[in-house]
Design a protein around this motif. Sequence first.
Motif, short mmCIF file in Angstrom:
data_model
loop_
_atom_site.label_atom_id
_atom_site.label_comp_id
_atom_site.label_asym_id
_atom_site.label_seq_id
_atom_site.Cartn_x
_atom_site.Cartn_y
_atom_site.Cartn_z
N HIS A 121 0.82 -1.22 0.00
CA HIS A 121 0.00 0.00 0.00
C HIS A 121 0.85 1.27 0.00
CE1 HIS A 121 0.23 -1.06 4.39
NE2 HIS A 121 0.54 0.22 4.47
N ASN A 122 2.14 1.13 0.31
CA ASN A 122 3.07 2.27 0.27
C ASN A 122 4.01 2.18 -0.95
OD1 ASN A 122 2.17 3.55 2.63
ND2 ASN A 122 3.33 2.14 3.89
N GLY A 123 3.71 1.28 -1.87
CA GLY A 123 4.52 1.14 -3.08
C GLY A 123 5.60 0.09 -3.00
N GLY A 124 5.69 -0.60 -1.87
CA GLY A 124 6.70 -1.64 -1.71
C GLY A 124 6.25 -2.97 -2.30
N GLY A 125 7.08 -3.96 -2.16
CA GLY A 125 6.81 -5.27 -2.76
C GLY A 125 6.20 -6.30 -1.84
N GLU A 126 6.07 -5.99 -0.55
CA GLU A 126 5.53 -6.97 0.40
C GLU A 126 4.05 -6.71 0.66
OE1 GLU A 126 7.71 -8.03 3.96
OE2 GLU A 126 9.47 -7.01 3.12
N ARG A 127 3.31 -7.81 0.76
CA ARG A 127 1.88 -7.70 1.07
C ARG A 127 1.70 -7.48 2.57
NH1 ARG A 127 -2.99 -11.78 -0.61
NH2 ARG A 127 -4.54 -10.63 0.58
N TYR A 128 0.85 -6.50 2.89
CA TYR A 128 0.55 -6.22 4.30
C TYR A 128 -0.30 -7.37 4.84
CZ TYR A 128 -0.31 -3.20 8.33
OH TYR A 128 -0.33 -2.67 9.59
N PRO A 129 -0.21 -7.67 6.14
CA PRO A 129 -0.94 -8.82 6.70
C PRO A 129 -2.47 -8.74 6.60
CG PRO A 129 0.76 -8.08 8.21
CD PRO A 129 0.69 -7.08 7.11
N CYS A 130 -3.03 -7.57 6.37
CA CYS A 130 -4.48 -7.45 6.18
C CYS A 130 -4.75 -6.39 5.12
CB CYS A 130 -5.19 -7.12 7.49
SG CYS A 130 -4.73 -5.54 8.21
N ARG A 131 -5.97 -6.31 4.65
CA ARG A 131 -6.31 -5.33 3.61
C ARG A 131 -6.09 -3.92 4.15
NH1 ARG A 131 -12.05 -3.79 1.06
NH2 ARG A 131 -11.25 -2.61 -0.72
N CYS A 132 -5.32 -3.14 3.41
CA CYS A 132 -5.02 -1.77 3.80
C CYS A 132 -4.94 -0.92 2.55
CB CYS A 132 -3.69 -1.70 4.56
SG CYS A 132 -3.25 -0.02 5.07
N LEU A 133 -5.62 0.20 2.57
CA LEU A 133 -5.57 1.16 1.48
C LEU A 133 -4.97 2.45 2.01
CD1 LEU A 133 -8.57 -0.44 1.26
CD2 LEU A 133 -8.31 0.60 -0.97
#
Length: 168
Positions: A121-133
């Motif tokens: 959500h900040n432009g990085g390559g890792e998925r955050y543990p829950c849905r975040c916009l």
Amino acid sequence: ISGIRAPFDESRFHFDKPFLRQEIIWEGPLRGRQATLLYNKFPFADYHGLLVPDIGARRPQFLEAADFAYLWELALELNERMPGFGLGYNSYGAHASVNHLHFQTFLRETPLPIEDARWDHNGGGERYPCRCLRFDDRAAAGEFIADLHRQEISYNLILASGRLYCLP
């Protein structure tokens, strides 16, 4: 709890109870509204407080469009004056423990984990543990929140460093 909104209930716990007067840190006008800042007994961050706009109006924990605009502008202004300042909001049905319109305030020296650049959500390559916009634009964020309301989806918000993070 069912749904994202319930009427304010005078008989339940709320922040305008007389015994809570001793926990008020500050009261006064803040960006055109009367505001009350209370000590938070259960902090999640340093300098964690509870900000209740128009405490005597005894409004339920539901973010109207005008409240969201106030929250956004307040977060921007106070972060300029106090770097590291942020605001949080838990909707009814998303762990808001009190059904009285209020916001979480906090002041931190380092960014929150949700702000880390590694997350998608900040432009990085890792998925955050829950849905975040993440939103950088108030109008887009406000429309998204209005859509969550139409769909009766509860959510959490964090406003920090000029950005809004929404966790539906």
